[in-house]
Design a protein around this motif. Structure first.
Motif, short mmCIF file in Angstrom:
data_model
loop_
_atom_site.label_atom_id
_atom_site.label_comp_id
_atom_site.label_asym_id
_atom_site.label_seq_id
_atom_site.Cartn_x
_atom_site.Cartn_y
_atom_site.Cartn_z
N THR A 9 21.94 40.12 42.98
CA THR A 9 21.35 41.38 43.41
C THR A 9 21.08 41.30 44.92
O THR A 9 21.01 40.21 45.50
CB THR A 9 20.01 41.67 42.68
OG1 THR A 9 19.09 40.62 42.94
CG2 THR A 9 20.20 41.87 41.20
N VAL A 10 20.91 42.47 45.51
CA VAL A 10 20.51 42.56 46.92
C VAL A 10 19.17 43.28 46.99
O VAL A 10 18.86 44.08 46.10
CB VAL A 10 21.58 43.34 47.74
CG1 VAL A 10 22.81 42.50 47.96
CG2 VAL A 10 21.95 44.67 47.10
N PRO A 11 18.35 42.97 47.99
CA PRO A 11 18.63 42.15 49.15
C PRO A 11 18.48 40.66 48.85
O PRO A 11 17.84 40.27 47.87
CB PRO A 11 17.55 42.59 50.13
CG PRO A 11 16.38 42.91 49.27
CD PRO A 11 16.99 43.55 48.04
N MET A 27 28.30 47.87 46.88
CA MET A 27 28.19 47.56 45.45
C MET A 27 29.39 48.12 44.67
O MET A 27 30.00 49.09 45.07
CB MET A 27 26.88 48.13 44.89
CG MET A 27 25.66 47.54 45.57
SD MET A 27 24.07 48.11 44.89
CE MET A 27 24.03 49.80 45.39
N ARG A 28 29.67 47.47 43.54
CA ARG A 28 30.75 47.87 42.63
C ARG A 28 32.12 47.92 43.31
O ARG A 28 32.93 48.81 43.03
CB ARG A 28 30.46 49.23 41.97
CG ARG A 28 29.02 49.37 41.57
CD ARG A 28 28.78 49.78 40.16
NE ARG A 28 27.35 49.78 39.94
CZ ARG A 28 26.62 50.81 39.57
NH1 ARG A 28 27.21 51.94 39.27
NH2 ARG A 28 25.34 50.71 39.42
N THR A 29 32.36 47.02 44.24
CA THR A 29 33.68 46.94 44.89
C THR A 29 34.25 45.54 44.61
O THR A 29 33.51 44.62 44.26
CB THR A 29 33.56 47.10 46.43
OG1 THR A 29 32.71 46.04 46.93
CG2 THR A 29 33.00 48.44 46.82
N MET A 41 4.24 48.95 43.13
CA MET A 41 5.55 49.53 43.50
C MET A 41 6.69 48.65 43.00
O MET A 41 7.70 49.13 42.51
CB MET A 41 5.60 49.66 45.03
CG MET A 41 6.90 50.22 45.58
SD MET A 41 7.16 51.93 45.11
CE MET A 41 8.52 51.86 43.98
N HIS A 42 6.50 47.34 43.12
CA HIS A 42 7.57 46.41 42.77
C HIS A 42 7.88 46.43 41.27
O HIS A 42 9.02 46.22 40.88
CB HIS A 42 7.15 45.00 43.19
CG HIS A 42 8.30 44.11 43.55
ND1 HIS A 42 9.44 44.57 44.16
CD2 HIS A 42 8.50 42.78 43.38
CE1 HIS A 42 10.27 43.57 44.35
NE2 HIS A 42 9.73 42.47 43.88
N SER A 43 6.86 46.67 40.47
CA SER A 43 7.05 46.51 39.03
C SER A 43 6.95 47.83 38.26
O SER A 43 7.14 47.83 37.04
CB SER A 43 6.00 45.54 38.47
OG SER A 43 4.71 46.01 38.79
N VAL A 99 16.40 33.42 49.99
CA VAL A 99 15.29 34.15 49.36
C VAL A 99 15.91 35.39 48.74
O VAL A 99 16.61 36.14 49.42
CB VAL A 99 14.21 34.55 50.39
CG1 VAL A 99 12.98 35.09 49.69
CG2 VAL A 99 13.83 33.36 51.27
N TRP A 100 15.67 35.63 47.45
CA TRP A 100 16.48 36.63 46.75
C TRP A 100 15.71 37.81 46.17
O TRP A 100 16.23 38.52 45.31
CB TRP A 100 17.27 35.95 45.61
CG TRP A 100 16.37 35.37 44.57
CD1 TRP A 100 15.90 36.03 43.46
CD2 TRP A 100 15.84 34.05 44.53
NE1 TRP A 100 15.10 35.20 42.75
CE2 TRP A 100 15.04 33.97 43.38
CE3 TRP A 100 15.96 32.93 45.37
CZ2 TRP A 100 14.35 32.81 43.03
CZ3 TRP A 100 15.27 31.78 45.02
CH2 TRP A 100 14.50 31.73 43.87
N ASP A 101 14.54 38.08 46.64
CA ASP A 101 13.81 39.23 46.10
C ASP A 101 13.18 39.99 47.26
O ASP A 101 12.67 39.37 48.20
CB ASP A 101 12.72 38.74 45.13
CG ASP A 101 11.85 39.87 44.65
OD1 ASP A 101 12.17 40.46 43.61
OD2 ASP A 101 10.84 40.17 45.33
N SER A 102 13.19 41.32 47.20
CA SER A 102 12.78 42.11 48.38
C SER A 102 11.36 41.80 48.84
O SER A 102 11.11 41.67 50.04
CB SER A 102 12.95 43.61 48.10
OG SER A 102 12.22 44.00 46.96
N LEU A 103 10.42 41.66 47.90
CA LEU A 103 9.03 41.39 48.32
C LEU A 103 8.91 39.98 48.92
O LEU A 103 8.24 39.79 49.94
CB LEU A 103 8.08 41.57 47.12
CG LEU A 103 6.58 41.43 47.39
CD1 LEU A 103 6.10 42.29 48.54
CD2 LEU A 103 5.78 41.76 46.12
#
Ligand SMILES: N[C@@H](CCC(=O)N[C@@H](CS)C(=O)NCC(=O)O)C(=O)O
Length: 215
Positions: free
Chosen positions: A54-56, A37-39, A102-104, A65-69
């Motif tokens: 954003t990752v992951p 990040m930030r590179t 946890m997610h929110s 698929v762009w959200d961890s959950l």
């Protein structure tokens, strides 16, 4: 084709740890693409890899698929169905509620105890909000460990454990004050080869982000 998991820095990216550790713990074969990040590399590549920058994010057979959950759900559906959610209906509903909580939530914990996998740190000043977050997580873990008999939160390893792996990491880094049962759960995470592997990869990283390095 193997799924490709796009992650950030091992040292700092708590959201990346969730699907990575789920896959690693269960032996799901992924190609990991680490984007520090930030590179300049991040700036050039992230928009092409993740629609939210954003990752992951997970790429598989043309799907992104762009959200961890959501990534955890997809990996479980495709490769490890029995480890998605508990068999018992009540345990399953509780595990889902805990994962969503946890997610929110837990913003005080996230803000003042960022994940850091290259050494120990002192606990930040205990505010009312931070204490409430730690107390709530401790209660949630302890109650379910007792109800379902451990060693994982709902008996068998499931998505909820992967969701809370970064919290276990934070609690270890900051040596947070925990009940015996919650501390045992943290310790159990650090008996897993997948967690050791993540920490080795964090140790080997050369990039540093000042705001994450300063406490
Ligand atoms: N809701 C997202 C949040 C992901 C997120 O915020 N990831 C952080 C890294 S841990 C990120 O990509 N930040 C982008 C940046 O710092 O530029 C998820 O669960 O995947």
């Amino acid at each position: 084709m193997k799924p490709q998991l796009i992650i950030g820095n091992y040292s700092y990216s708590s959201w990346s740890l969730r699907p990575w550790i789920f896959a690693s713990h269960l032996g799901i074969d992924l190609e990991v693409i680490r984007l520090p990040m930030r590179t300049p590399e991040w700036k050039t590549r992230i928009a092409g890899l993740s629609p939210t920058k954003t990752v992951p994010a997970l790429h598989h057979d043309g799907l992104v698929v762009w959200d961890s959950l959501a990534v955890l759900e997809y990996l479980a559906e495709q490769f490890a169905a029995k480890h998605a959610w508990p068999q018992d209906k009540n345990a399953r509903a509780t595990a889902r509620a805990a994962s969503c909580e946890m997610h929110s939530g837990f913003t005080a914990l996230r803000g003042t105890m960022p994940m850091y996998c290259r050494g120990a740190r002192a606990m930040p000043a205990m505010t009312e909000a931070l204490e409430a977050d730690i107390t709530r997580i401790d209660k949630l873990w302890s109650e379910n460990l007792s109800l379902y008999g451990g060693p994982w939160l709902f008996g068998e390893f499931c998505i909820a454990d992967a969701m809370f792996a970064p919290v276990a990491s934070r609690f270890k880094t900051y040596n947070a004050p925990l009940s015996k049962a919650a501390q045992r759960y943290v310790d159990q995470w650090f008996e897993q080869s997948a967690m050791h592997k993540w920490y080795q990869l964090a140790e080997a990283e050369v990039e540093r982000i000042d705001s994450y390095e300063q406490q």
